[in-house]
Design a protein around this motif. Sequence first.
Motif, PDB file in Angstrom:
ATOM      1  N   PRO A   1       0.813  -1.216   0.000  1.00  0.00           N
ATOM      2  CA  PRO A   1       0.000   0.000   0.000  1.00  0.00           C
ATOM      3  C   PRO A   1       0.850   1.271   0.000  1.00  0.00           C
ATOM      4  N   PHE A   2       0.429   2.216  -0.809  1.00  0.00           N
ATOM      5  CA  PHE A   2       1.051   3.544  -0.886  1.00  0.00           C
ATOM      6  C   PHE A   2      -0.098   4.547  -0.795  1.00  0.00           C
ATOM      7  N   LEU A   3      -0.209   5.217   0.352  1.00  0.00           N
ATOM      8  CA  LEU A   3      -1.296   6.140   0.611  1.00  0.00           C
ATOM      9  C   LEU A   3      -0.755   7.557   0.781  1.00  0.00           C
ATOM     10  N   ILE A   4      -1.549   8.525   0.415  1.00  0.00           N
ATOM     11  CA  ILE A   4      -1.203   9.921   0.687  1.00  0.00           C
ATOM     12  C   ILE A   4      -2.295  10.497   1.584  1.00  0.00           C
ATOM     13  N   LEU A   5      -1.882  10.979   2.760  1.00  0.00           N
ATOM     14  CA  LEU A   5      -2.822  11.542   3.733  1.00  0.00           C
ATOM     15  C   LEU A   5      -2.589  13.042   3.823  1.00  0.00           C
ATOM     16  N   LEU A   6      -3.663  13.806   3.844  1.00  0.00           N
ATOM     17  CA  LEU A   6      -3.560  15.258   3.826  1.00  0.00           C
ATOM     18  C   LEU A   6      -4.128  15.867   5.097  1.00  0.00           C
ATOM     19  N   ASP A   7      -3.362  16.772   5.679  1.00  0.00           N
ATOM     20  CA  ASP A   7      -3.772  17.451   6.906  1.00  0.00           C
ATOM     21  C   ASP A   7      -3.727  18.961   6.651  1.00  0.00           C
ATOM     22  N   ASN A   8      -4.837  19.632   6.875  1.00  0.00           N
ATOM     23  CA  ASN A   8      -4.918  21.094   6.708  1.00  0.00           C
ATOM     24  C   ASN A   8      -4.833  21.558   5.259  1.00  0.00           C
ATOM     25  N   ILE A   9      -5.167  20.707   4.306  1.00  0.00           N
ATOM     26  CA  ILE A   9      -5.166  21.130   2.899  1.00  0.00           C
ATOM     27  C   ILE A   9      -6.577  21.634   2.560  1.00  0.00           C
ATOM     28  N   GLU A  10      -6.743  22.943   2.572  1.00  0.00           N
ATOM     29  CA  GLU A  10      -8.058  23.540   2.345  1.00  0.00           C
ATOM     30  C   GLU A  10      -8.202  24.178   0.963  1.00  0.00           C
ATOM     31  N   ASP A  11      -7.114  24.285   0.228  1.00  0.00           N
ATOM     32  CA  ASP A  11      -7.158  24.864  -1.109  1.00  0.00           C
ATOM     33  C   ASP A  11      -7.557  23.779  -2.119  1.00  0.00           C
ATOM     34  N   PRO A  12      -8.684  23.939  -2.812  1.00  0.00           N
ATOM     35  CA  PRO A  12      -9.122  22.901  -3.755  1.00  0.00           C
ATOM     36  C   PRO A  12      -8.148  22.671  -4.904  1.00  0.00           C
ATOM     37  N   HIS A  13      -7.414  23.703  -5.311  1.00  0.00           N
ATOM     38  CA  HIS A  13      -6.442  23.523  -6.383  1.00  0.00           C
ATOM     39  C   HIS A  13      -5.285  22.635  -5.922  1.00  0.00           C
ATOM     40  N   ASN A  14      -4.848  22.815  -4.668  1.00  0.00           N
ATOM     41  CA  ASN A  14      -3.810  21.943  -4.124  1.00  0.00           C
ATOM     42  C   ASN A  14      -4.301  20.504  -4.033  1.00  0.00           C
ATOM     43  N   LEU A  15      -5.534  20.327  -3.545  1.00  0.00           N
ATOM     44  CA  LEU A  15      -6.072  18.971  -3.424  1.00  0.00           C
ATOM     45  C   LEU A  15      -6.143  18.304  -4.790  1.00  0.00           C
ATOM     46  N   GLY A  16      -6.656  19.018  -5.779  1.00  0.00           N
ATOM     47  CA  GLY A  16      -6.745  18.444  -7.119  1.00  0.00           C
ATOM     48  C   GLY A  16      -5.387  18.075  -7.682  1.00  0.00           C
ATOM     49  N   ALA A  17      -4.410  18.950  -7.475  1.00  0.00           N
ATOM     50  CA  ALA A  17      -3.065  18.678  -7.981  1.00  0.00           C
ATOM     51  C   ALA A  17      -2.444  17.473  -7.283  1.00  0.00           C
ATOM     52  N   ILE A  18      -2.696  17.323  -5.996  1.00  0.00           N
ATOM     53  CA  ILE A  18      -2.151  16.182  -5.248  1.00  0.00           C
ATOM     54  C   ILE A  18      -2.798  14.880  -5.717  1.00  0.00           C
ATOM     55  N   ILE A  19      -4.096  14.904  -5.984  1.00  0.00           N
ATOM     56  CA  ILE A  19      -4.767  13.706  -6.510  1.00  0.00           C
ATOM     57  C   ILE A  19      -4.166  13.318  -7.863  1.00  0.00           C
TER      58      ILE A  19
ATOM     59  N   LEU B   1      -0.510  16.864  16.535  1.00  0.00           N
ATOM     60  CA  LEU B   1      -1.048  15.556  16.924  1.00  0.00           C
ATOM     61  C   LEU B   1      -0.861  14.526  15.822  1.00  0.00           C
ATOM     62  N   ILE B   2      -1.023  14.957  14.578  1.00  0.00           N
ATOM     63  CA  ILE B   2      -0.823  14.038  13.454  1.00  0.00           C
ATOM     64  C   ILE B   2       0.666  13.754  13.273  1.00  0.00           C
ATOM     65  N   ARG B   3       1.482  14.782  13.410  1.00  0.00           N
ATOM     66  CA  ARG B   3       2.936  14.601  13.255  1.00  0.00           C
ATOM     67  C   ARG B   3       3.467  13.601  14.276  1.00  0.00           C
ATOM     68  N   GLU B   4       2.945  13.658  15.499  1.00  0.00           N
ATOM     69  CA  GLU B   4       3.419  12.752  16.555  1.00  0.00           C
ATOM     70  C   GLU B   4       3.047  11.297  16.282  1.00  0.00           C
ATOM     71  N   LYS B   5       2.061  11.075  15.441  1.00  0.00           N
ATOM     72  CA  LYS B   5       1.669   9.700  15.115  1.00  0.00           C
ATOM     73  C   LYS B   5       2.490   9.129  13.958  1.00  0.00           C
ATOM     74  N   CYS B   6       3.298   9.976  13.324  1.00  0.00           N
ATOM     75  CA  CYS B   6       4.136   9.509  12.226  1.00  0.00           C
ATOM     76  C   CYS B   6       5.376   8.799  12.772  1.00  0.00           C
ATOM     77  N   ASP B   7       5.854   7.838  12.015  1.00  0.00           N
ATOM     78  CA  ASP B   7       7.031   7.077  12.430  1.00  0.00           C
ATOM     79  C   ASP B   7       8.324   7.819  12.116  1.00  0.00           C
ATOM     80  N   LEU B   8       8.312   8.581  11.020  1.00  0.00           N
ATOM     81  CA  LEU B   8       9.499   9.299  10.581  1.00  0.00           C
ATOM     82  C   LEU B   8       9.093  10.642   9.998  1.00  0.00           C
ATOM     83  N   THR B   9      10.046  11.566   9.940  1.00  0.00           N
ATOM     84  CA  THR B   9       9.820  12.819   9.223  1.00  0.00           C
ATOM     85  C   THR B   9      10.874  12.931   8.128  1.00  0.00           C
TER      86      THR B   9
END
Length: 246
Positions: free
Chosen positions: A98-116, A207-215
Amino acid sequence: MRYEELSIEGRNAVLEAFRAGKTIDKLYVLKGCQDGPVNSILREARKQDTVVSFVTKERLDQMSETGKHQGVIASAAAYEYADVEDILRLAEERGEAPFLILLDNIEDPHNLGAIIRTANLAGAHGVIIPKRRAAGLTATVAKASAGALNYTPVAKVTNLGKTMEELKERGIWFVCADMRGTVMYDVDLKGPIGLVIGSEGEGVGRLIREKCDLTASIPMKGDIDSLNASVAAGVLAYEIVRQRMC
């Protein structure tokens, strides 16, 4: 399946949209209005855990296309959301980790579309967004994705942190984009992975960053200190692609 209605106005229309099971990203209600029909709409919104914003009449008038909003406007998804299970199933069907992309605080629809769009081209199996403080699957997002929204599943979850914990139990680990992290070339990005991207202004929440295994950080040589969120997602996604090909 694509929804025909993107903006729904009027009390009866909005109430029927909820009862028909349409996916409503956000509900706008006239501030201070609490009569029977509006309370019925609010009850339906609570059942679906829809984000509700109480706004002024001036704001509703600005948003309205018909001029007959009756104090309520619903913003419906342009496309259906997937479930997280759909994303994992796609990885299984392809015989890939599995390769997933999770987004936190992405409120700009153009950014979301580009990431998809990037997610599709990089071979990610899907994108996960939270219900709150996030752009929904609007027509603008669909256009910015350049058609990728038809092929890349997007799941919307109530609690991003809890979803990450559940995915960890299934063997997926998470790397967070952070300018203070280890340079991405020195991070092992192989295996079942979730790439977490935050907004360029705030980044990934604590809170989300603390749940990540690596940065992981992107090396930058210029005079400014951050990349656009969709560009950062693309750079890190393709480092994952590179490492998977090695």
